[in-house]
Scaffold this motif. Structure first.
Motif, PDB file in Angstrom:
ATOM      1  N   CYS A 167       0.943  -1.264   0.017  1.00  0.00           N
ATOM      2  CA  CYS A 167      -0.030   0.113  -0.196  1.00  0.00           C
ATOM      3  C   CYS A 167       0.948   1.305  -0.072  1.00  0.00           C
ATOM      4  O   CYS A 167       0.632   2.277   0.903  1.00  0.00           O
ATOM      5  CB  CYS A 167      -0.813   0.010   1.188  1.00  0.00           C
ATOM      6  SG  CYS A 167      -2.278  -1.333   1.255  1.00  0.00           S
ATOM      7  N   GLN A 216      -4.688   1.917   5.953  1.00  0.00           N
ATOM      8  CA  GLN A 216      -5.694   3.133   5.308  1.00  0.00           C
ATOM      9  C   GLN A 216      -6.017   2.751   4.096  1.00  0.00           C
ATOM     10  O   GLN A 216      -5.469   1.981   3.116  1.00  0.00           O
ATOM     11  CB  GLN A 216      -4.515   4.214   5.124  1.00  0.00           C
ATOM     12  CG  GLN A 216      -5.073   5.548   4.606  1.00  0.00           C
ATOM     13  CD  GLN A 216      -4.125   6.545   4.440  1.00  0.00           C
ATOM     14  OE1 GLN A 216      -3.260   6.673   5.268  1.00  0.00           O
ATOM     15  NE2 GLN A 216      -3.814   7.237   3.447  1.00  0.00           N
ATOM     16  N   ARG A 217      -7.417   2.600   4.111  1.00  0.00           N
ATOM     17  CA  ARG A 217      -8.178   2.459   2.820  1.00  0.00           C
ATOM     18  C   ARG A 217      -8.942   3.591   2.280  1.00  0.00           C
ATOM     19  O   ARG A 217      -9.484   4.295   3.032  1.00  0.00           O
ATOM     20  CB  ARG A 217      -9.048   1.163   2.817  1.00  0.00           C
ATOM     21  CG  ARG A 217      -8.452   0.064   3.508  1.00  0.00           C
ATOM     22  CD  ARG A 217      -7.537  -0.632   2.208  1.00  0.00           C
ATOM     23  NE  ARG A 217      -6.767  -1.793   2.740  1.00  0.00           N
ATOM     24  CZ  ARG A 217      -5.423  -1.865   3.287  1.00  0.00           C
ATOM     25  NH1 ARG A 217      -4.756  -0.760   3.537  1.00  0.00           N
ATOM     26  NH2 ARG A 217      -4.983  -3.121   3.447  1.00  0.00           N
TER      27      ARG A 217
END
Length: 225
Positions: free
Chosen positions: A36, A168-169
């Motif tokens: 990510c 974190q998305r």
């Protein structure tokens, strides 16, 4: 993560050339899904000079293809800190493009240039200014565009969080003012912040034992100063 301070940076986040006066900035936000990680290519659209921020080893071929397509000349491959969740691509970029690497001197890592507070990484008519932001690691820095229209914070500050990227998305861009108002950690008192962070019990990054030693050597290369 890119933090924006002015509305015109909306165009920047979408990869559109923008600027003030006779300066035009070109920015690309790239994503590596396993760790990510966001990689940023920041360039002077006129001179084609560029900086690559936080490259990932596995996506260097993708990045090189983009750099060739956009006809960019990489002046710096820079890391915001010693990453624990991926191996940096800065050494591989250096080998492919003969561009110098950079990282904070407080990181304990090797690179062609060790950065300190107030240092600048020039590219064309622009520069990125170094501001130490330790916390996530002792050597974390934030790279601030010289007109203060954008800041690249690495993992020191995240959208509605701080310190890690792998939880974190959905959100990819924020502003300094928005985080000061809405970030559930930054709005805490110092004592409450420490309490929350100590109680997170986050799992150890999966490849930390591989990534950190490699990144202390600036990635895969063996010949940096």
């Amino acid at each position: 993560m890119l933090l924006r301070r002015v509305p015109r940076a909306v165009a920047i986040a979408r990869g559109v050339a923008t600027g003030r006066g006779d300066r035009k900035l070109l920015l690309r936000q790239l994503f590596e899904p396993v760790s990510c990680t966001f990689t940023y290519v920041v360039a002077d659209a006129r001179s084609r000079d560029a900086v690559v921020i936080d490259p990932v080893l596995e996506t260097v071929p993708r990045d090189l293809k983009l750099l060739r397509e956009l006809q960019l000349n990489v002046r710096w491959a820079v890391n915001t800190h010693v990453h624990a969740d991926h191996v940096t691509g800065s050494g591989s970029l250096r080998a492919a493009l003969c561009c110098p690497t950079a990282i904070s001197g407080a990181s304990g890592a090797r690179a062609d240039r060790l950065l300190g507070e107030g240092d600048e990484l020039p590219f064309g008519a622009f520069a990125l200014r170094v501001r130490p932001t330790p916390g996530h690691t002792p050597g974390c820095v934030t790279l601030v565009l010289d007109d203060e229209s954008a800041a690249f914070t690495g993992d020191a500050l995240l959208i509605r969080g701080c310190g890690r990227t792998d939880f974190q998305r959905g959100h990819t861009v924020s502003t300094v003012g928005e985080e000061k108002r809405l970030n559930p950690r930054l709005t805490l008192s110092p004592d409450d912040f420490v309490r929350v962070m100590e109680g997170l019990a986050l799992p150890r990054p999966r490849i930390m034992d591989v990534a950190v030693p490699a990144n202390l050597r600036c990635g895969i290369q063996d010949d940096v100063a």
